[in-house]
Enzyme design. Structure first.
Site, PDB file in Angstrom:
ATOM      1  N   ARG A   1       3.721 -19.544   2.927  1.00 50.81           N
ATOM      2  CA  ARG A   1       3.318 -19.862   4.308  1.00 50.81           C
ATOM      3  C   ARG A   1       3.216 -21.370   4.542  1.00 50.81           C
ATOM      4  O   ARG A   1       3.403 -21.845   5.664  1.00 50.81           O
ATOM      5  CB  ARG A   1       2.013 -19.154   4.660  1.00 50.81           C
ATOM      6  CG  ARG A   1       2.170 -17.632   4.601  1.00 50.81           C
ATOM      7  CD  ARG A   1       1.082 -16.888   5.306  1.00 50.81           C
ATOM      8  NE  ARG A   1       0.992 -15.531   4.793  1.00 50.81           N
ATOM      9  CZ  ARG A   1       1.815 -14.530   5.123  1.00 50.81           C
ATOM     10  NH1 ARG A   1       2.802 -14.722   5.989  1.00 50.81           N
ATOM     11  NH2 ARG A   1       1.670 -13.333   4.596  1.00 50.81           N
TER      12      ARG A   1
ATOM     13  N   SER B   1     -12.788  -9.934   2.412  1.00 52.66           N
ATOM     14  CA  SER B   1     -11.540  -9.753   1.662  1.00 52.66           C
ATOM     15  C   SER B   1     -11.066  -8.311   1.686  1.00 52.66           C
ATOM     16  O   SER B   1     -11.695  -7.418   1.111  1.00 52.66           O
ATOM     17  CB  SER B   1     -11.714 -10.196   0.205  1.00 52.66           C
ATOM     18  OG  SER B   1     -10.563  -9.808  -0.526  1.00 52.66           O
TER      19      SER B   1
ATOM     20  N   ARG C   1       0.827  -1.217   0.000  1.00 54.83           N
ATOM     21  CA  ARG C   1       0.000   0.000   0.000  1.00 54.83           C
ATOM     22  C   ARG C   1       0.856   1.260   0.000  1.00 54.83           C
ATOM     23  O   ARG C   1       0.471   2.278  -0.573  1.00 54.83           O
ATOM     24  CB  ARG C   1      -0.947  -0.036   1.209  1.00 54.83           C
ATOM     25  CG  ARG C   1      -2.086  -1.058   1.032  1.00 54.83           C
ATOM     26  CD  ARG C   1      -2.697  -1.433   2.366  1.00 54.83           C
ATOM     27  NE  ARG C   1      -3.892  -2.262   2.270  1.00 54.83           N
ATOM     28  CZ  ARG C   1      -3.890  -3.583   2.067  1.00 54.83           C
ATOM     29  NH1 ARG C   1      -2.741  -4.238   1.923  1.00 54.83           N
ATOM     30  NH2 ARG C   1      -5.027  -4.261   2.014  1.00 54.83           N
TER      31      ARG C   1
ATOM     32  N   ASP D   1      -4.132 -15.414   7.449  1.00 55.22           N
ATOM     33  CA  ASP D   1      -2.868 -15.939   6.923  1.00 55.22           C
ATOM     34  C   ASP D   1      -2.150 -16.848   7.922  1.00 55.22           C
ATOM     35  O   ASP D   1      -1.103 -17.420   7.594  1.00 55.22           O
ATOM     36  CB  ASP D   1      -1.945 -14.781   6.524  1.00 55.22           C
ATOM     37  CG  ASP D   1      -2.488 -14.049   5.298  1.00 55.22           C
ATOM     38  OD1 ASP D   1      -3.238 -14.658   4.515  1.00 55.22           O
ATOM     39  OD2 ASP D   1      -2.168 -12.859   5.133  1.00 55.22           O
TER      40      ASP D   1
HETATM   41  C1  S3P Z   1      -4.235  -9.014   2.293  1.00 55.60           C
HETATM   42  C2  S3P Z   1      -5.502  -9.528   2.482  1.00 55.60           C
HETATM   43  C3  S3P Z   1      -5.763 -10.958   2.693  1.00 55.60           C
HETATM   44  C4  S3P Z   1      -4.502 -11.722   3.052  1.00 55.60           C
HETATM   45  C5  S3P Z   1      -3.332 -11.336   2.186  1.00 55.60           C
HETATM   46  C6  S3P Z   1      -3.035  -9.857   2.337  1.00 55.60           C
HETATM   47  C7  S3P Z   1      -4.084  -7.562   2.083  1.00 55.60           C
HETATM   48  O1  S3P Z   1      -6.290 -11.498   1.487  1.00 55.60           O
HETATM   49  O2  S3P Z   1      -4.737 -13.105   2.953  1.00 55.60           O
HETATM   50  O3  S3P Z   1      -2.179 -12.068   2.525  1.00 55.60           O
HETATM   51  O4  S3P Z   1      -2.952  -7.041   2.185  1.00 55.60           O
HETATM   52  O5  S3P Z   1      -5.098  -6.897   1.815  1.00 55.60           O
HETATM   53  P1  S3P Z   1      -7.870 -11.484   1.149  1.00 55.60           P
HETATM   54  O6  S3P Z   1      -8.272 -10.111   0.880  1.00 55.60           O
HETATM   55  O7  S3P Z   1      -7.991 -12.372  -0.065  1.00 55.60           O
HETATM   56  O8  S3P Z   1      -8.525 -12.087   2.354  1.00 55.60           O
END
Ligand code: S3P
Length: 446
Positions: A401, A174, A33, A327
């Site tokens: 992972r 998500s 980000r 995760d």
């Molecule tokens: C993430 C969101 C999660 C996570 C990924 C990182 C993020 O995924 O599993 O490792 O940085 O927004 P999902 O949005 O598919 O849940």
């Protein structure tokens, strides 16, 4: 099959106590980000503590392809000269996001409301993951996409020339989808509203506000309602990336299962949308303490101290907690094998569409090493007995992972545990091997 060149088989041997200080790398979510929002601001954003893993480096490359200047400095810091909201240039090559779902989904959102066309691809893992969850909402802004069946990569997006703002309820928990919609909303006039029924990691909302966007969050009966006013001028920021609680999980959990261990993992962000694992471990009876609790950059931060915990018991982890530890289920399933009783995870079907089908990958590898596991589409249960036989080679399925979880299993199992390919570890935790070795682990490339 590897997206990272020649497979790197690894074996982890039973070791003596893990002791010392584990300085884990920067947070992957916040690193992506920082680069993307930096590229959408006008001026120079400075970033320290960026995770220099393959996933984030792929996002840095992508931001350059869209016209931002991204520089890695000798002192380890990074800077991003952004092109402004709506200012992305059309890339003249295919954007390869490697293994990173976060990278590709956030970038697809960010370019969807710019009048440009871009084609995205990734490794075999990423190209098998569902992208319809992003192409559906960006179509509402006016973007068109042309991908393979199920919206899979490679995929071309023609950004909206005259984007309209959108109100979108995210159908699955998500943060990537929520973030893609918010980033698309940045270049749509008026208010874009995203509703999530369950709270997911909120870094995008926090960082958008930090970059000067008008963003509000309201908790309602329908869930969290995030409202963003489009077409702001984002102001460049100085960002210190906190250390990644998802990476910290590996040395912490290894310490809990290796007899005699005592490991300190400093400066870990405990944002409630990320910290579910640590509360779960405490509930299981882990000797895990949060030392020096403090606030840094508006986020709760602590030093984690984990000690060998022979008396952990199996518990039920409720579905409501899944998003805050999504995760961490692979490494929790390893810890569960060393607890006593049934550890039951509910509401975890999102694990089936991560870098691999993580329920299947962990169940297969644990069973091969003598652990009893039950699974359904949406649940996983590990029947812990306090010890693990080990001795098997597990398949990592291009999933960092999964590879790290099985390496931690080998540190405490009776016989060594191997993975066919530890190469993907470099996507999120490039210093995993030397860091674990410095604590006393015996992980070798075989
Ligand atoms: C993430 C969101 C999660 C996570 C990924 C990182 C993020 O995924 O599993 O490792 O940085 O927004 P999902 O949005 O598919 O849940």
């Amino acid at each position: 099959m590897s997206g990272h060149g020649t497979p790197i088989p690894m074996t982890s041997h039973k070791c003596g106590p893990l002791t010392g200080v584990a300085d884990v790398p920067g947070d992957k979510s916040i690193s992506h980000r920082s680069l993307i929002l930096g590229a959408m601001a006008v001026g120079e954003t400075k970033v320290t503590g960026l995770l220099e893993g393959e996933d984030v480096l792929d996002t840095a490359k992508a931001m350059r392809a869209f016209g931002a200047e991204v520089t890695q400095h000798e002192d380890g810091s990074w800077s991003v000269h952004g092109v402004g909201v709506g200012g992305f240039a059309e890339p003249d090559q295919v954007i390869d996001c490697g293994n990173s779902g976060t990278g590709v989904r956030l970038i697809m959102g960010a370019m969807a409301t710019c009048p440009i066309t871009a084609t995205f691809t990734g490794d075999a893992s990423l190209n098998s993951r569902p992208m319809g969850r992003v192409t559906d909402p960006i179509a509402e802004f006016g973007a068109q996409s042309y991908g393979r069946e199920g919206g899979r990569l490679p995929l071309t997006i023609v950004g909206a020339r005259n984007p309209v703002p959108v109100t979108y309820t995210v159908p699955m928990p998500s943060a990537q989808v929520k973030s893609a919609v918010l980033l698309a909303g940045l270049n749509a006039p008026g208010k874009t509203v995203v509703i999530e029924k369950e709270a997911t990691r909120d870094h995008t909302e926090r960082m958008l506000a930090g970059f000067g966007a008008e963003v509000s969050v309201e908790e309602t009966e329908d869930g969290r309602v995030i409202t963003l006013t489009g077409q702001p001028e984002l102001k460049p920021q100085t960002i210190i990336v906190p250390r990644d609680p998802s990476s910290a999980a590996f040395p912490v959990c290894a310490a809990l299962i290796v007899p005699g261990s005592d490991v300190l993992v400093p400066n870990i962000g405990l944002n409630p949308t990320r910290a579910g694992l640590y509360y779960t471990l405490q509930e299981m009876g882990a000797d895990l303490t949060f030392e020096n609790m403090r606030e840094e950059g508006g986020e709760p931060v602590a030093d984690l101290r984990a000690k060998y915990s022979p008396d952990m018991v199996g518990i039920t982890v409720p579905a409501e907690r899944a998003a805050s530890m999504i995760d961490e289920y692979p490494i929790l399933s390893v810890v569960s094998a060393f607890a006593k009783g049934r550890c039951h995870f509910e509401g975890v079907k999102e694990l089936r569409v991560k870098e691999s089908d993580r329920i299947a990958a962990m169940a297969d590898g644990l069973r091969a090493n003598g652990v009893e596991v039950e699974d359904t589409e949406d649940t996983m249960t590990v029947i812990g007995t306090g010890s693990v036989q080990g001795g098997a080679t597990c398949v990592s399925h291009l999933d960092h992972r999964i590879a790290m979880s099985f390496m931690c299993l080998g540190m405490a199992a009776d016989a060594p545990v191997s993975v066919d390919d530890g190469g993907p570890i470099a996507t999120s935790f490039p210093i995993f091997e030397p860091l674990m070795a410095s604590l006393g682990a015996r992980v070798e490339r075989t």
